[in-house]
Design a protein around this motif. Structure first.
Motif, PDB file in Angstrom:
ATOM      1  N   LEU B  63      12.029   1.413  -5.297  1.00 46.85           N
ATOM      2  CA  LEU B  63      11.004  -0.075  -4.937  1.00 46.85           C
ATOM      3  C   LEU B  63       9.897   0.169  -4.150  1.00 46.85           C
ATOM      4  CD1 LEU B  63      14.358   0.363  -1.624  1.00 46.85           C
ATOM      5  CD2 LEU B  63      14.112  -1.892  -4.245  1.00 46.85           C
ATOM      6  N   ARG B  64       9.078   1.167  -4.488  1.00 46.23           N
ATOM      7  CA  ARG B  64       7.370   0.548  -4.747  1.00 46.23           C
ATOM      8  C   ARG B  64       7.401  -0.184  -5.438  1.00 46.23           C
ATOM      9  NH1 ARG B  64       4.652   5.336  -4.044  1.00 46.23           N
ATOM     10  NH2 ARG B  64       3.045   5.356  -5.479  1.00 46.23           N
ATOM     11  N   PHE B  65       7.608  -1.211  -5.088  1.00 45.26           N
ATOM     12  CA  PHE B  65       7.324  -3.028  -6.124  1.00 45.26           C
ATOM     13  C   PHE B  65       5.180  -2.779  -6.060  1.00 45.26           C
ATOM     14  CE2 PHE B  65      11.445  -3.349  -6.917  1.00 45.26           C
ATOM     15  CZ  PHE B  65      11.741  -3.682  -5.316  1.00 45.26           C
ATOM     16  N   HIS B  66       5.074  -2.428  -4.419  1.00 44.83           N
ATOM     17  CA  HIS B  66       3.403  -2.760  -5.520  1.00 44.83           C
ATOM     18  C   HIS B  66       2.352  -2.183  -6.086  1.00 44.83           C
ATOM     19  CE1 HIS B  66       4.426   1.449  -3.014  1.00 44.83           C
ATOM     20  NE2 HIS B  66       2.438   1.392  -2.832  1.00 44.83           N
ATOM     21  N   ALA B  67       3.082  -1.044  -7.012  1.00 41.75           N
ATOM     22  CA  ALA B  67       2.878   0.100  -8.115  1.00 41.75           C
ATOM     23  C   ALA B  67       3.217  -0.176  -9.230  1.00 41.75           C
ATOM     24  CB  ALA B  67       3.135   1.927  -7.998  1.00 41.75           C
ATOM     25  N   ILE B  68       3.776  -1.565  -9.264  1.00 39.37           N
ATOM     26  CA  ILE B  68       3.794  -2.057 -10.882  1.00 39.37           C
ATOM     27  C   ILE B  68       3.226  -2.549 -11.191  1.00 39.37           C
ATOM     28  CG2 ILE B  68       6.328  -2.238  -9.929  1.00 39.37           C
ATOM     29  CD1 ILE B  68       6.442  -5.176 -10.612  1.00 39.37           C
ATOM     30  N   PHE B  69       1.687  -2.620 -10.908  1.00 40.65           N
ATOM     31  CA  PHE B  69       1.067  -4.245 -10.958  1.00 40.65           C
ATOM     32  C   PHE B  69      -0.084  -3.513 -11.727  1.00 40.65           C
ATOM     33  CE2 PHE B  69       2.298  -7.318  -8.603  1.00 40.65           C
ATOM     34  CZ  PHE B  69       2.395  -6.805  -7.721  1.00 40.65           C
ATOM     35  N   PHE B  70      -0.200  -1.991 -11.805  1.00 45.91           N
ATOM     36  CA  PHE B  70      -1.168  -1.487 -12.973  1.00 45.91           C
ATOM     37  C   PHE B  70      -0.647  -1.077 -14.547  1.00 45.91           C
ATOM     38  CE2 PHE B  70      -5.609  -0.397 -11.750  1.00 45.91           C
ATOM     39  CZ  PHE B  70      -5.647  -0.612  -9.905  1.00 45.91           C
ATOM     40  N   PRO B  71       0.935  -0.587 -15.099  1.00 50.73           N
ATOM     41  CA  PRO B  71       1.333  -0.731 -15.666  1.00 50.73           C
ATOM     42  C   PRO B  71       1.484  -1.877 -16.282  1.00 50.73           C
ATOM     43  CG  PRO B  71       2.887   0.091 -13.786  1.00 50.73           C
ATOM     44  CD  PRO B  71       1.468  -0.286 -13.236  1.00 50.73           C
ATOM     45  N   LEU B  72       1.840  -3.373 -15.272  1.00 48.13           N
ATOM     46  CA  LEU B  72       1.976  -4.848 -15.648  1.00 48.13           C
ATOM     47  C   LEU B  72       0.648  -4.773 -16.843  1.00 48.13           C
ATOM     48  CD1 LEU B  72       4.013  -6.659 -13.509  1.00 48.13           C
ATOM     49  CD2 LEU B  72       4.476  -6.598 -15.317  1.00 48.13           C
ATOM     50  N   ALA B  73      -0.555  -4.728 -15.653  1.00 48.98           N
ATOM     51  CA  ALA B  73      -2.114  -4.822 -16.509  1.00 48.98           C
ATOM     52  C   ALA B  73      -1.934  -3.855 -17.594  1.00 48.98           C
ATOM     53  CB  ALA B  73      -2.950  -4.650 -15.347  1.00 48.98           C
ATOM     54  N   PHE B  74      -2.226  -2.754 -17.882  1.00 50.76           N
ATOM     55  CA  PHE B  74      -1.694  -1.995 -19.532  1.00 50.76           C
ATOM     56  C   PHE B  74      -1.204  -2.701 -20.167  1.00 50.76           C
ATOM     57  CE2 PHE B  74      -4.321   0.370 -17.037  1.00 50.76           C
ATOM     58  CZ  PHE B  74      -4.640   1.005 -16.282  1.00 50.76           C
ATOM     59  N   LEU B  75       0.471  -2.990 -20.227  1.00 47.44           N
ATOM     60  CA  LEU B  75       1.207  -4.505 -20.525  1.00 47.44           C
ATOM     61  C   LEU B  75       1.083  -5.090 -21.568  1.00 47.44           C
ATOM     62  CD1 LEU B  75       4.180  -3.037 -21.751  1.00 47.44           C
ATOM     63  CD2 LEU B  75       4.998  -4.653 -19.956  1.00 47.44           C
ATOM     64  N   THR B 108      -2.051  -4.867  -6.132  1.00 54.04           N
ATOM     65  CA  THR B 108      -1.517  -3.073  -5.362  1.00 54.04           C
ATOM     66  C   THR B 108      -1.014  -2.962  -4.158  1.00 54.04           C
ATOM     67  OG1 THR B 108      -1.475  -2.460  -7.633  1.00 54.04           O
ATOM     68  CG2 THR B 108      -1.198  -0.860  -5.993  1.00 54.04           C
ATOM     69  N   ILE B 109      -3.121  -3.061  -3.792  1.00 53.96           N
ATOM     70  CA  ILE B 109      -3.030  -3.558  -2.028  1.00 53.96           C
ATOM     71  C   ILE B 109      -2.274  -3.846  -1.716  1.00 53.96           C
ATOM     72  CG2 ILE B 109      -5.691  -3.449  -0.312  1.00 53.96           C
ATOM     73  CD1 ILE B 109      -7.276  -2.218  -2.835  1.00 53.96           C
ATOM     74  N   GLY B 110      -2.968  -5.706  -1.671  1.00 51.49           N
ATOM     75  CA  GLY B 110      -1.761  -6.831  -1.666  1.00 51.49           C
ATOM     76  C   GLY B 110      -0.521  -6.438  -0.981  1.00 51.49           C
ATOM     77  N   VAL B 111       0.007  -6.531  -2.528  1.00 44.78           N
ATOM     78  CA  VAL B 111       1.340  -5.580  -2.281  1.00 44.78           C
ATOM     79  C   VAL B 111       1.894  -4.271  -0.985  1.00 44.78           C
ATOM     80  CG1 VAL B 111       3.605  -5.986  -2.956  1.00 44.78           C
ATOM     81  CG2 VAL B 111       1.899  -7.314  -3.921  1.00 44.78           C
ATOM     82  N   GLY B 112       1.221  -3.491  -0.881  1.00 45.60           N
ATOM     83  CA  GLY B 112       1.686  -2.330  -0.729  1.00 45.60           C
ATOM     84  C   GLY B 112       1.099  -2.449   1.017  1.00 45.60           C
ATOM     85  N   ALA B 113       0.315  -3.751   1.729  1.00 43.53           N
ATOM     86  CA  ALA B 113      -0.029  -3.568   2.564  1.00 43.53           C
ATOM     87  C   ALA B 113       1.134  -4.648   2.933  1.00 43.53           C
ATOM     88  CB  ALA B 113      -0.817  -4.498   2.780  1.00 43.53           C
ATOM     89  N   LEU B 114       1.911  -5.456   2.734  1.00 47.02           N
ATOM     90  CA  LEU B 114       2.615  -6.436   3.002  1.00 47.02           C
ATOM     91  C   LEU B 114       3.940  -5.298   3.083  1.00 47.02           C
ATOM     92  CD1 LEU B 114       1.747  -9.335   1.218  1.00 47.02           C
ATOM     93  CD2 LEU B 114       1.978  -9.326   3.493  1.00 47.02           C
ATOM     94  N   THR B 115       4.295  -4.170   2.224  1.00 51.83           N
ATOM     95  CA  THR B 115       5.669  -3.271   2.520  1.00 51.83           C
ATOM     96  C   THR B 115       5.267  -1.900   3.176  1.00 51.83           C
ATOM     97  OG1 THR B 115       4.910  -2.867   0.287  1.00 51.83           O
ATOM     98  CG2 THR B 115       6.424  -5.050   0.210  1.00 51.83           C
ATOM     99  N   LYS B 116       3.898  -2.181   3.999  1.00 51.73           N
ATOM    100  CA  LYS B 116       3.974  -0.253   4.150  1.00 51.73           C
ATOM    101  C   LYS B 116       5.135  -0.326   5.356  1.00 51.73           C
ATOM    102  CE  LYS B 116       0.453   2.262   6.347  1.00 51.73           C
ATOM    103  NZ  LYS B 116      -0.298   1.727   7.452  1.00 51.73           N
TER     104      LYS B 116
END
Lengths: 152, 225
Positions: B63-75, B108-116
């Motif tokens: 449930l660490r949804f803020h951490a999926i954006f970098f792998p999505l970018a690399f994909l 990552t930062i924005g979603v992380g802040a929302l789900t902190k």
């Protein structure tokens, strides 16, 4: 680590642990066996900072979480200094592996429920506690439970 | 307290990385002889895609949804040329890599802040799991972002000071609290559509524990042991 039992009615009863060196694991195992011999079926656990001894037959299940071994009786839960595989070696034969991180006392199981996904759930006598049995170990636990009942 | 019951994926890391290295060797050789799966997809795309998808799924399971954006970018970077050709674009570089990485960082930062999450004793899990809280710990305990089935136990109950609070937040799943029978339970519910089930019984002469449920649609069940 292998476990070998030799039945010889002409020899004196003794327990021999053969190891290449005295590792912390072997040391813990030796202490656990020593405790078992000195106190019978009692298991040393920690509760509230104090050491307590509980009868192995009171244990319903034990599991590992965050590198700690938790031992459950019907109404309480304690921390054991032993690792799960070390507990398996000294607990009675009625205990069986329910998952990679859990062992159950099949003599205490009063119900076994299997979900459509194959994961099982074991209920125990005298307590509302339940624990899960993984698909891989469900048949083993069920067979052991039936075997334990047939011995009684 | 953390839970090691990882639910979905139980393939060992050594097996996983062994397979990845073998596939990488195969990709090197096949790439050298000019082999491709057609439509511009090579074995490198497949291997990279599998690794990145595994990364994304493992973050989702925790449930660490803020951490999926970098792998999505690399994909996206990996398949950018293929996607461009599917869309009929002549230039295979649709978006600058730096723009993509900057967007991933901001997301990552924005979603992380929302789900902190607050506090230290938090757990978000799928599947079945067990949590152990030390009754001697004055900090209380938090169960958050649960979509699975969590059982909570209390150790060292003899040293409980009677001021403990169990906070259940953002729970969609089921939380079962195994409360010592010597304790009383006080419930506080706010902004919750779920149920809090406490067995009816007379108050006992003993300490109380507060169960605070917020922003949840799942169920919280108390069982006295």
């Amino acid at each position: 680590m292998k476990l070998r039992l030799e039945i010889d009615d002409s020899s004196e009863e003794e327990i021999v642990i053969r190891a290449k060196s005295l590792t912390p694991e072997i040391s813990r195992l030796t202490e656990g066996v020593q405790d078992l011999l000195e106190r019978g079926n009692a298991l040393s656990v920690r509760s509230g900072g104090a050491e307590r001894f509980i009868n192995a037959n009171e244990i319903v299940f034990a599991e590992v979480m965050a590198s700690k071994t938790y031992v459950h009786t019907a109404n309480d839960v304690f921390v054991s200094p032993l690792r799960l595989h070390e507990l398996e070696l000294i607990l009675p034969r009625s205990f069986a592996k329910a998952s990679k991180s859990c062992i159950v006392n099949t003599a205490k199981i009063c119900s076994l429920l299997r979900s459509p996904t194959g994961v099982g759930e074991a209920g125990f006598y005298g307590t509302v506690k339940k624990t899960y049995i993984s698909r891989m170990y469900y048949k083993i636990v069920r067979d052991k439970t039936e075997e334990t009942r047939s011995i009684k | 307290m953390s839970n090691k019951n990882n639910g979905f994926f139980t393939v060992s890391r050594s097996v996983f990385w062994g397979l990845v290295l073998i596939l990488a060797a195969a990709a090197l050789i096949l790439d050298g002889v000019g082999f491709s799966f057609g439509i511009g997809i090579t074995l490198w795309h497949v291997i990279g895609g599998v690794i990145l998808l595994s990364w994304i799924v493992s973050e989702c399971v925790k449930l660490r949804f803020h951490a999926i954006f970098f792998p999505l970018a690399f994909l996206f970077m990996l398949f950018e040329g293929v996607i461009a050709s599917w869309l009929g674009r002549e230039d295979p570089n649709m978006i600058s890599n730096w723009t993509l990485l900057l967007a991933a960082l901001l997301l990552t930062i924005g979603v992380g802040a929302l789900t902190k999450r607050s506090g230290g004793r938090e757990n978000a899990r799928l599947g079945n799991s067990t949590l152990y809280f030390d009754a001697n710990d004055p900090g209380g305990c938090v169960v958050s972002d649960n979509v699975g089935n969590i059982h909570v136990y209390f150790i060292n109950k003899e040293h409980y000071n009677g001021l403990g609070v169990v906070s259940v937040r953002n729970s969609v799943g089921k939380v079962t609290l195994h409360v010592p029978s010597e304790w009383n339970v006080v419930t506080e519910c706010k902004d919750t559509l779920g149920s809090v089930n406490v067995p009816e019984r007379e108050q006992v002469a003993g300490k109380s524990i507060t169960v605070s449920v917020r922003d949840s649609v799942g169920s919280v069940t108390v069982e006295f042991v």
